[in-house]
Motif scaffolding. Structure first.
Motif, PDB file in Angstrom:
ATOM      1  N   ALA A  69      31.137  33.793  32.173  1.00  0.00           N
ATOM      2  CA  ALA A  69      31.597  32.406  32.331  1.00  0.00           C
ATOM      3  C   ALA A  69      32.393  32.228  33.619  1.00  0.00           C
ATOM      4  N   ILE A  70      32.333  30.993  34.150  1.00  0.00           N
ATOM      5  CA  ILE A  70      33.128  30.590  35.320  1.00  0.00           C
ATOM      6  C   ILE A  70      34.047  29.482  34.818  1.00  0.00           C
ATOM      7  N   ASN A  71      35.341  29.778  34.666  1.00  0.00           N
ATOM      8  CA  ASN A  71      36.255  28.799  34.061  1.00  0.00           C
ATOM      9  C   ASN A  71      37.400  28.455  34.993  1.00  0.00           C
ATOM     10  N   LEU A  72      37.496  27.180  35.333  1.00  0.00           N
ATOM     11  CA  LEU A  72      38.683  26.718  36.066  1.00  0.00           C
ATOM     12  C   LEU A  72      39.519  25.953  35.052  1.00  0.00           C
ATOM     13  N   ASP A  73      40.623  26.568  34.666  1.00  0.00           N
ATOM     14  CA  ASP A  73      41.439  26.000  33.595  1.00  0.00           C
ATOM     15  C   ASP A  73      42.806  25.692  34.183  1.00  0.00           C
ATOM     16  N   GLY A  74      43.139  24.384  34.287  1.00  0.00           N
ATOM     17  CA  GLY A  74      44.379  24.032  34.968  1.00  0.00           C
ATOM     18  C   GLY A  74      44.256  24.504  36.410  1.00  0.00           C
ATOM     19  N   GLY A  75      45.211  25.285  36.857  1.00  0.00           N
ATOM     20  CA  GLY A  75      45.129  25.776  38.242  1.00  0.00           C
ATOM     21  C   GLY A  75      44.612  27.195  38.333  1.00  0.00           C
ATOM     22  N   LEU A 180      38.854  38.248  47.125  1.00  0.00           N
ATOM     23  CA  LEU A 180      39.689  38.508  45.945  1.00  0.00           C
ATOM     24  C   LEU A 180      41.047  39.085  46.337  1.00  0.00           C
ATOM     25  N   ILE A 181      41.036  39.970  47.312  1.00  0.00           N
ATOM     26  CA  ILE A 181      42.311  40.562  47.772  1.00  0.00           C
ATOM     27  C   ILE A 181      43.186  39.479  48.397  1.00  0.00           C
ATOM     28  N   ALA A 182      42.578  38.649  49.228  1.00  0.00           N
ATOM     29  CA  ALA A 182      43.369  37.619  49.915  1.00  0.00           C
ATOM     30  C   ALA A 182      44.009  36.656  48.906  1.00  0.00           C
ATOM     31  N   LEU A 183      43.305  36.413  47.801  1.00  0.00           N
ATOM     32  CA  LEU A 183      43.826  35.450  46.815  1.00  0.00           C
ATOM     33  C   LEU A 183      44.667  36.127  45.734  1.00  0.00           C
ATOM     34  N   ASP A 184      45.037  37.382  45.940  1.00  0.00           N
ATOM     35  CA  ASP A 184      45.861  38.103  44.954  1.00  0.00           C
ATOM     36  C   ASP A 184      45.234  38.062  43.565  1.00  0.00           C
ATOM     37  N   ALA A 185      43.934  38.271  43.499  1.00  0.00           N
ATOM     38  CA  ALA A 185      43.240  38.256  42.202  1.00  0.00           C
ATOM     39  C   ALA A 185      43.702  39.425  41.334  1.00  0.00           C
ATOM     40  N   ALA A 186      43.486  39.259  40.033  1.00  0.00           N
ATOM     41  CA  ALA A 186      43.705  40.366  39.095  1.00  0.00           C
ATOM     42  C   ALA A 186      42.362  40.698  38.441  1.00  0.00           C
ATOM     43  N   SER A 229      45.303  33.036  40.172  1.00  0.00           N
ATOM     44  CA  SER A 229      46.277  31.977  39.863  1.00  0.00           C
ATOM     45  C   SER A 229      46.352  31.015  41.038  1.00  0.00           C
ATOM     46  N   GLY A 230      46.371  29.738  40.732  1.00  0.00           N
ATOM     47  CA  GLY A 230      46.505  28.724  41.777  1.00  0.00           C
ATOM     48  C   GLY A 230      45.172  28.414  42.439  1.00  0.00           C
ATOM     49  N   ARG A 231      45.159  27.311  43.172  1.00  0.00           N
ATOM     50  CA  ARG A 231      43.932  26.907  43.882  1.00  0.00           C
ATOM     51  C   ARG A 231      44.153  27.109  45.376  1.00  0.00           C
TER      52      ARG A 231
END
Ligand code: FAD
Ligand code: SF4
Length: 338
Positions: A69-75, A180-186, A229-231
């Motif tokens: 799934a691709i889920n954008l939930d809130g931010g 992913l690294i630039a956006l601090d993904a988990a 987290s965040g957009r």
């Protein structure tokens, strides 16, 4: 290709059970005798080349119903690890809020490969070092630990200028990981003791003395999802390569900026094609924060990104090229209307 057994998982628990065999012995994830099979576009390729020799493949595609799934939930964004690259690249939510991800995926591989390949498999792809992929070369510390490194004095045009060791100078080849690294993904990792989460930046290991150990995943563990987290609508992925399609990066940059009234509030930069792992350019980010954005600032940040770089006989050009890619990506991000 060597013979192998094929098992089809029906759900996460049957996949983990089948993979548990991989947790025995001292094998690393990528040498494990049991391998999960996602799109197969890296794994089957390397099996045909006799670089990877798993005895058993566990097909995890039936888990896609739960893990794609691709889920954008809130931010916050959550991407299932079995989502196909093409589906994520085409998602309106991703294109609008995380253009750096959509673009990194769109510029990777070919349309056919992106239709097959999954996000989880993409971040776990292995180096394209030609000495690694050609088993007729005996000396490759990554494939054959302790054997030496043919690339050090060989043809090293595609190799790394950042993060190398005395044992290995191979480049991490993927595109998505930089975004992913630039956006601090988990990442969410599912194993027999449950689900754990860790920063994506902790997934890949620099070569050091053990280039054969490429990630911190344990055999038998599966990546189940990526979260952000965040957009980041003001974000860009720029990729320089030998041809405009179907080619790995010589140098790439994932850039995300927060700019208010011309002043950079936050900056995230990751480099691809130039380093042994997806590379966060924190020195460059520090140059930008709190400063008014202009040409000079972009250039200083680009130079800071490569301050520790070291070129070899055939790849020194990547330093100047990489700096230009970073500077141009910063300009593109700063100019975006968000
Ligand atoms: P698989 O081949 O199925 O798996 C890869 C590895 O990951 C295997 O070891 C497998 O066991 C493991 N694995 C898979 N999923 C999981 C999971 N969920 N948890 C734990 N382990 C897992 N990529 C780029 O980024 N940019 C490019 O420009 C590019 N160009 C390419 C050009 C060619 C000709 C080819 C063949 C590939 C190219 N690629 C490129 C790489 C391609 O994107 C990857 O092969 C693909 O993303 C891998 O995904 P997959 O689902 O097919 O993985
Ligand atoms: Fe092997 Fe790494 Fe040397 Fe390539 S650079 S030959 S992968 S040890």
């Amino acid at each position: 290709m060597r013979p192998f057994a094929y098992q089809r998982a029906t759900d996460a628990s049957s996949a983990l059970q089948a993979l548990a065999a991989a947790a025995t012995g001292n094998s690393t994830l990528t040498e494990a005798s049991v391998q999960p099979l996602a799109g197969g576009t890296t794994l089957i390729d390397l099996m045909k080349l006799d670089v990877m020799r798993p005895a058993t493949l566990v097909d995890i595609n039936p888990l896609a119903a739960a893990w794609s799934a691709i889920n954008l939930d809130g931010g916050n964004l959550r991407l299932g690890a079995l989502a196909r690259m093409s589906d994520v690249a085409a998602s309106q939510d991703v294109q609008r809020n995380y253009p750096v991800i959509a673009e990194a995926l769109r510029l990777a591989a070919s349309a056919q490969l992106r239709n097959m390949a999954t996000l989880g498999g993409n971040v776990l792809q292995r180096t394209r070092c030609s000495y690694f992929r050609d088993v007729s070369y005996a000396d490759c510390n990554k494939r054959n630990p302790g054997s030496g490194c043919a690339a050090m004095e060989g043809f090293n045009r595609s190799h790394a200028v950042l993060g190398m060791s005395e044992r290995c100078i191979a480049t991490y080849p993927g595109d998505l990981a930089q975004a992913l690294i630039a956006l601090d993904a988990a990442i969410e990792i599912t194993g027999k003791s449950g689900v754990r989460t860790m920063p994506f930046a902790q997934l890949h290991k620099a070569p050091g003395d053990t280039p054969q150990l490429e990630t911190t995943l344990s055999p038998g563990e599966l990546i189940s999802a990526f979260t952000i987290s965040g957009r980041w609508p003001r974000s860009v992925y720029l990729k320089a390569r030998d041809r405009q399609s179907y080619e790995f990066a010589l140098a790439s940059a994932a850039v995300a900026l927060d700019v208010q009234n011309g002043v950079v509030q936050d900056a995230r930069i990751a480099l691809g094609g130039v380093a042994t792992i997806p590379w966060r350019a924190r020195e460059a980010e520090a140059q930008l924060r709190g400063q008014k954005f202009d040409d000079g600032l972009a250039q200083r940040a680009a130079e800071a990104a490569f301050a520790g770089a070291k070129g070899r006989k055939h790849n020194a050009f990547k330093i100047a090229l990489g700096q230009r890619v970073v500077a141009r990506a910063l300009h593109q991000a700063a100019a975006m209307e968000v």
